[in-house]
Design a protein around this motif. Structure first.
Motif, short mmCIF file in Angstrom:
data_model
loop_
_atom_site.label_atom_id
_atom_site.label_comp_id
_atom_site.label_asym_id
_atom_site.label_seq_id
_atom_site.Cartn_x
_atom_site.Cartn_y
_atom_site.Cartn_z
N ALA A 231 0.93 -1.22 -0.12
CA ALA A 231 -0.07 0.03 0.06
C ALA A 231 0.89 1.28 -0.06
CB ALA A 231 -0.87 -0.19 1.31
N ARG A 232 2.01 1.42 0.75
CA ARG A 232 2.73 2.40 0.71
C ARG A 232 3.54 2.58 -0.54
NH1 ARG A 232 7.40 2.66 4.96
NH2 ARG A 232 8.13 4.51 3.71
N THR A 233 3.93 1.70 -1.10
CA THR A 233 4.44 1.70 -2.61
C THR A 233 3.38 2.26 -3.59
OG1 THR A 233 6.23 -0.17 -2.11
CG2 THR A 233 5.66 0.36 -4.32
N PHE B 266 0.36 9.29 -5.74
CA PHE B 266 0.05 10.61 -5.13
C PHE B 266 1.17 11.23 -4.41
CE2 PHE B 266 -4.38 8.44 -4.15
CZ PHE B 266 -4.98 9.00 -5.26
N GLY B 267 2.19 10.55 -4.57
CA GLY B 267 3.54 11.29 -4.09
C GLY B 267 3.49 11.24 -2.52
N TRP B 268 2.72 10.75 -1.76
CA TRP B 268 2.49 11.03 -0.38
C TRP B 268 3.73 10.43 0.06
CZ3 TRP B 268 -3.05 8.63 0.43
CH2 TRP B 268 -4.15 9.42 -0.01
N VAL B 269 3.99 11.17 1.55
CA VAL B 269 5.28 10.72 2.10
C VAL B 269 4.60 10.03 3.63
CG1 VAL B 269 7.18 11.69 3.69
CG2 VAL B 269 6.64 12.63 1.36
N PHE B 270 5.05 8.99 4.07
CA PHE B 270 4.77 8.23 5.00
C PHE B 270 5.82 8.12 6.19
CE2 PHE B 270 2.62 6.68 1.58
CZ PHE B 270 1.38 6.10 2.15
N LEU C 32 1.68 7.88 9.90
CA LEU C 32 0.89 9.32 9.19
C LEU C 32 1.17 9.21 7.63
CD1 LEU C 32 2.10 11.85 11.87
CD2 LEU C 32 -0.02 10.79 11.60
N ILE C 33 0.50 9.94 6.96
CA ILE C 33 0.57 10.19 5.94
C ILE C 33 0.46 11.72 5.43
CG2 ILE C 33 -0.31 10.01 3.46
CD1 ILE C 33 -1.94 7.52 4.49
N HIS C 34 1.55 12.33 4.81
CA HIS C 34 1.67 13.67 4.55
C HIS C 34 1.16 13.72 3.04
CE1 HIS C 34 3.80 14.40 8.13
NE2 HIS C 34 4.63 13.28 8.04
N THR C 35 0.13 14.38 2.78
CA THR C 35 -0.40 14.48 1.51
C THR C 35 -0.01 15.77 0.66
OG1 THR C 35 -2.67 15.35 2.41
CG2 THR C 35 -2.45 13.23 2.53
N MET D 255 -2.30 5.32 8.09
CA MET D 255 -2.52 3.98 7.25
C MET D 255 -1.86 3.06 8.37
SD MET D 255 -1.03 2.55 3.70
CE MET D 255 0.68 2.24 4.28
N HIS D 256 -2.61 2.08 8.50
CA HIS D 256 -2.32 0.91 9.28
C HIS D 256 -2.98 -0.39 8.65
CE1 HIS D 256 -6.50 1.08 11.20
NE2 HIS D 256 -6.23 2.35 11.29
N GLU D 257 -2.67 -1.48 9.41
CA GLU D 257 -3.26 -2.77 8.91
C GLU D 257 -4.58 -3.03 9.43
OE1 GLU D 257 -0.61 -5.81 10.77
OE2 GLU D 257 0.46 -5.81 8.87
N ARG D 258 -5.41 -3.49 8.47
CA ARG D 258 -7.12 -3.89 8.66
C ARG D 258 -7.02 -4.52 10.10
NH1 ARG D 258 -9.86 -3.09 4.43
NH2 ARG D 258 -8.07 -3.58 2.96
N HIS D 259 -8.29 -4.16 10.81
CA HIS D 259 -8.54 -4.61 12.05
C HIS D 259 -9.14 -6.15 11.93
CE1 HIS D 259 -7.27 -1.34 14.46
NE2 HIS D 259 -7.93 -0.63 13.50
N GLU D 260 -9.82 -6.29 11.01
CA GLU D 260 -10.70 -7.66 10.71
C GLU D 260 -10.28 -7.77 9.22
OE1 GLU D 260 -14.83 -8.10 11.49
OE2 GLU D 260 -14.47 -6.42 13.17
#
Length: 128
Positions: free
Chosen positions: A18-20, A26-30, A40-43, A55-60
């Motif tokens: 997902a980060r990649t 979008f050129g976002w920085v994580f 944190l995502i810097h948009t 962004m984080h792993e899905r809980h379910e």
């Protein structure tokens, strides 16, 4: 009372994939933040920061009843008033008010259509 979109969260199965994807699209920085696997995502840029992303792993698993989509947080002035309005108009509170040190106080709710979202009173006045 303002209720501006203040933050969004992307729940993912594979953090690296997902980060990649979002860095390329979008050129976002994580930035690693909080517990392991939480970013944190810097948009935007320092001059035009955009909306705070997380962004984080899905809980379910996505095949279950877990959230599938973006999780939006709206900045508000009064969580008690928001909670009362949610209940009065057919919504359901899914998480009581919870303090997040250095950030603010958050509550989660589901609207009558089944959409899961959050409202937060932010500690920093520029967030509302």
């Amino acid at each position: 009372m303002p209720a501006n979109l203040a933050a969004f969260a992307i729940h993912v199965d594979d953090l690296d994939r997902a980060r990649t994807f979002y860095e390329a699209v979008f050129g976002w920085v994580f930035e690693p933040w909080g517990p392991p696997g939480f970013y944190l995502i810097h948009t935007g840029t320092p001059d035009s920061p955009g909306v705070q992303g997380l962004m984080h792993e899905r809980h379910e698993p996505r095949t279950g009843s877990g959230l599938n989509g973006l999780d939006c947080t709206f900045a508000v002035d009064d969580l008690d008033a928001v909670g009362a309005a949610v209940l009065a108009h057919g919504g359901r509170i899914t998480m009581d008010k919870a303090a997040i040190p250095g950030v603010g106080v958050l509550t989660r709710f589901v609207d009558p259509e089944g959409n899961d979202m959050s409202a937060m009173v932010y500690e920093s006045p520029h967030r509302t």
